[in-house]
Motif scaffolding. Structure first.
Motif, mmCIF file in Angstrom:
data_model
loop_
_atom_site.group_PDB
_atom_site.id
_atom_site.type_symbol
_atom_site.label_atom_id
_atom_site.label_comp_id
_atom_site.label_asym_id
_atom_site.label_seq_id
_atom_site.Cartn_x
_atom_site.Cartn_y
_atom_site.Cartn_z
ATOM 1 N N LYS A 144 -2.574 5.331 4.172
ATOM 2 C CA LYS A 144 -2.392 4.087 3.180
ATOM 3 C C LYS A 144 -3.047 3.375 2.210
ATOM 4 N N PHE A 145 -4.068 2.910 3.181
ATOM 5 C CA PHE A 145 -4.705 1.964 2.210
ATOM 6 C C PHE A 145 -6.070 2.032 2.900
ATOM 7 N N SER A 146 -6.473 2.765 3.468
ATOM 8 C CA SER A 146 -7.787 2.644 4.023
ATOM 9 C C SER A 146 -8.363 4.597 3.696
ATOM 10 N N PRO A 147 -8.933 4.419 3.920
ATOM 11 C CA PRO A 147 -9.869 5.393 3.812
ATOM 12 C C PRO A 147 -9.760 6.757 5.092
ATOM 13 N N PRO B 195 -13.902 15.926 -1.177
ATOM 14 C CA PRO B 195 -14.749 15.783 -3.334
ATOM 15 C C PRO B 195 -12.905 17.042 -3.671
ATOM 16 N N GLN B 196 -12.214 17.202 -3.360
ATOM 17 C CA GLN B 196 -11.145 17.724 -4.541
ATOM 18 C C GLN B 196 -10.251 17.142 -3.752
ATOM 19 N N ASP B 197 -10.189 16.293 -3.231
ATOM 20 C CA ASP B 197 -9.574 14.814 -3.228
ATOM 21 C C ASP B 197 -8.885 13.500 -4.484
ATOM 22 N N TYR B 198 -9.682 13.665 -4.810
ATOM 23 C CA TYR B 198 -9.852 12.915 -5.887
ATOM 24 C C TYR B 198 -9.156 13.484 -7.168
ATOM 25 N N TYR B 199 -9.166 11.919 -7.694
ATOM 26 C CA TYR B 199 -8.686 11.736 -9.490
ATOM 27 C C TYR B 199 -9.360 10.783 -9.941
ATOM 28 N N CYS B 200 -9.787 10.883 -11.498
ATOM 29 C CA CYS B 200 -11.134 9.952 -11.683
ATOM 30 C C CYS B 200 -9.859 9.900 -12.623
ATOM 31 N N LEU B 201 -10.442 8.541 -13.327
ATOM 32 C CA LEU B 201 -9.091 7.233 -14.053
ATOM 33 C C LEU B 201 -8.579 8.339 -15.694
ATOM 34 N N GLY B 202 -9.717 9.445 -15.545
ATOM 35 C CA GLY B 202 -9.145 9.726 -17.146
ATOM 36 C C GLY B 202 -7.941 11.030 -17.067
ATOM 37 N N ASP B 203 -8.049 11.391 -14.987
ATOM 38 C CA ASP B 203 -6.944 12.561 -14.651
ATOM 39 C C ASP B 203 -5.741 11.197 -14.814
ATOM 40 N N ILE B 204 -5.884 9.847 -14.952
ATOM 41 C CA ILE B 204 -4.958 9.239 -14.018
ATOM 42 C C ILE B 204 -4.093 8.418 -15.199
ATOM 43 N N GLY C 56 4.348 6.359 -8.980
ATOM 44 C CA GLY C 56 4.514 5.951 -7.880
ATOM 45 C C GLY C 56 4.490 7.358 -6.560
ATOM 46 N N ARG C 57 3.346 7.682 -6.995
ATOM 47 C CA ARG C 57 2.225 8.858 -6.016
ATOM 48 C C ARG C 57 0.374 7.329 -5.409
ATOM 49 N N VAL C 58 0.843 7.679 -3.992
ATOM 50 C CA VAL C 58 -0.637 7.028 -3.674
ATOM 51 C C VAL C 58 -1.770 8.130 -4.307
ATOM 52 N N LEU C 59 -2.469 7.337 -4.179
ATOM 53 C CA LEU C 59 -3.704 8.416 -5.092
ATOM 54 C C LEU C 59 -5.162 8.518 -4.116
ATOM 55 N N ASN C 60 -6.064 8.753 -4.367
ATOM 56 C CA ASN C 60 -7.792 8.620 -4.079
ATOM 57 C C ASN C 60 -8.336 8.696 -5.359
ATOM 58 N N VAL C 61 -9.166 7.351 -5.630
ATOM 59 C CA VAL C 61 -9.487 7.356 -6.845
ATOM 60 C C VAL C 61 -11.463 7.549 -6.974
#
Length: 137
Positions: A62-65, A105-114, A123-128
């Motif tokens: 959850k908190f590490s790659p 590369p498909q498992d990220y959210y960019c800041l604009g999407d957030i 409430g979700r845990v995301l990769n940024v």
């Protein structure tokens, strides 16, 4: 020791495109501060005497790659040493690894999407995926 404050420092190391592992260290403030200041992203390091532990995937991922390894390295203040090394200057095989992400590369959210979809992501845990300009306390 009961009542003693403990500090932590975590990072991920890689020596090939496929294999990388998370490293955790716990200790006194002085030790953790010294360790965290002893190398930077992109430096080559030698880690001596780490403890190899099975990772607890649900808790740690959850908190590490996420890593392909079922293990993690634990650094002990009294037994482990991390040394900055000049191996990158001589081992050009490591240089391309600096730019490889540890996630799909498909498992990220960019800041604009957030910003645009913040309500549905609440409430979700995301990769940024973002560039870090500075790190401080």
């Amino acid at each position: 020791d009961i009542g003693t404050e403990r500090y932590t420092f975590s990072f991920t190391i890689r020596d090939s495109p496929t294999y990388f592992i998370n490293v955790q260290s716990w200790g006194r403030e002085e030790y953790i501060r010294s360790l965290s200041e002893s190398f930077r992203v992109g430096d080559c390091v030698t880690i001596e005497n780490p403890l190899i532990q099975s990772k607890e995937a649900e808790r740690e991922e959850k908190f590490s790659p996420a890593t392909p390894s079922a293990y993690k390295l634990l650094l002990s203040e009294n037994h482990s040493v991390v040394k900055s090394s000049s191996c990158c200057a001589t081992d050009t095989r490591l240089l391309p690894l600096l730019h490889l992400p540890v996630k799909d590369p498909q498992d990220y959210y960019c800041l604009g999407d957030i910003v645009a979809n913040g309500q549905s992501l609440h409430g979700r845990v995301l990769n940024v995926l973002a560039a870090v300009m500075a790190v401080s306390e």
